[in-house]
Write an enzyme that holds these catalytic residues in place. Structure first.
Site, mmCIF file in Angstrom:
data_model
loop_
_atom_site.group_PDB
_atom_site.id
_atom_site.type_symbol
_atom_site.label_atom_id
_atom_site.label_comp_id
_atom_site.label_asym_id
_atom_site.label_seq_id
_atom_site.Cartn_x
_atom_site.Cartn_y
_atom_site.Cartn_z
ATOM 1 C CG ASP A 56 14.592 4.171 2.451
ATOM 2 O OD1 ASP A 56 13.297 5.292 1.947
ATOM 3 O OD2 ASP A 56 15.400 4.255 1.482
ATOM 4 C CG ASN A 58 6.964 4.330 4.601
ATOM 5 O OD1 ASN A 58 5.848 2.966 4.882
ATOM 6 N ND2 ASN A 58 8.656 3.881 5.298
ATOM 7 C CG ASP A 82 7.500 13.708 -5.494
ATOM 8 O OD1 ASP A 82 5.765 13.328 -4.776
ATOM 9 O OD2 ASP A 82 7.223 13.586 -6.516
ATOM 10 C CG ASP A 83 11.716 15.058 -1.661
ATOM 11 O OD1 ASP A 83 11.874 14.770 -2.987
ATOM 12 O OD2 ASP A 83 13.342 13.926 -1.228
ATOM 13 N NE ARG A 134 3.495 12.414 -15.691
ATOM 14 C CZ ARG A 134 3.702 13.648 -15.167
ATOM 15 N NH1 ARG A 134 3.305 14.377 -14.744
ATOM 16 N NH2 ARG A 134 5.159 13.889 -14.118
ATOM 17 N NE ARG A 150 14.603 3.353 -3.715
ATOM 18 C CZ ARG A 150 13.591 3.876 -1.892
ATOM 19 N NH1 ARG A 150 13.263 2.866 -1.038
ATOM 20 N NH2 ARG A 150 14.094 4.963 -1.661
ATOM 21 C CB CYS A 168 4.623 3.354 -9.719
ATOM 22 S SG CYS A 168 6.337 3.125 -11.397
ATOM 23 C CD GLU A 169 5.608 6.799 -4.860
ATOM 24 O OE1 GLU A 169 6.163 8.785 -4.709
ATOM 25 O OE2 GLU A 169 6.537 6.458 -5.793
ATOM 26 C CG ASP A 170 3.701 9.124 -9.194
ATOM 27 O OD1 ASP A 170 3.285 6.921 -9.185
ATOM 28 O OD2 ASP A 170 4.059 9.569 -9.785
#
Length: 141
Positions: free
Chosen positions: A13, A17, A34-35, A64, A123, A125-127
């Site tokens: 998780d 990923n 995103d989900d 942004r 968990r 800031c991957e974006d």
């Protein structure tokens, strides 16, 4: 035309990923979403068309603005309402975005291991990390 749809599942998780492709896509364009996002088919078509006009860039629906505060000289992260009112933005998040498949490999580069570890630890800031990967590859803001 029709495009293949592939959903990949991972044992671990991690927000990282979403940019870890298990197989290289046949198409250059990859839609990452995103989900919690629902996008109309017509909007997805416009997004793909916008990306196709500049395929090295990322086309997305979540702009942004990162800007220096004139008074404090500190950097500020301004959300969508600011972009809406001013019409200015400096990056696009991957909330719903089309980007070139090569950016996924760049995101997984060993040099970014510490940055990916921070994404896992927070968990979040991957974006932002992917936006930086694209900016680095294109040399554009």
């Amino acid at each position: 035309g029709a495009a293949p749809l592939r959903v990949e599942r991972f044992a671990e998780d991690s927000l990282n990923n979403r940019f870890a492709l298990q197989r290289r896509p046949a198409a250059d364009a990859v839609f990452s979403v995103d989900d919690d996002v629902i996008l109309a088919c017509a909007d997805l078509r416009r997004l793909v068309d916008a990306w196709a006009a500049a395929p090295a860039n990322m086309a997305g629906v979540a702009p942004r603005l990162v800007a220096r505060d004139a008074r404090t000289r500190r950097w500020r992260y301004l959300r969508s309402w600011h972009v809406w009112w001013t019409g200015r933005f400096s990056l696009v998040l991957t909330k719903a975005a089309v980007l070139h498949r090569d950016h996924f490999a760049a995101y997984r580069a060993p040099a970014l291991a510490a940055a990916r570890a921070r994404v896992d630890a927070g968990r979040n800031c991957e974006d932002l990390l992917m936006a930086c990967v694209v900016a680095n590859a294109t040399r554009a803001p």
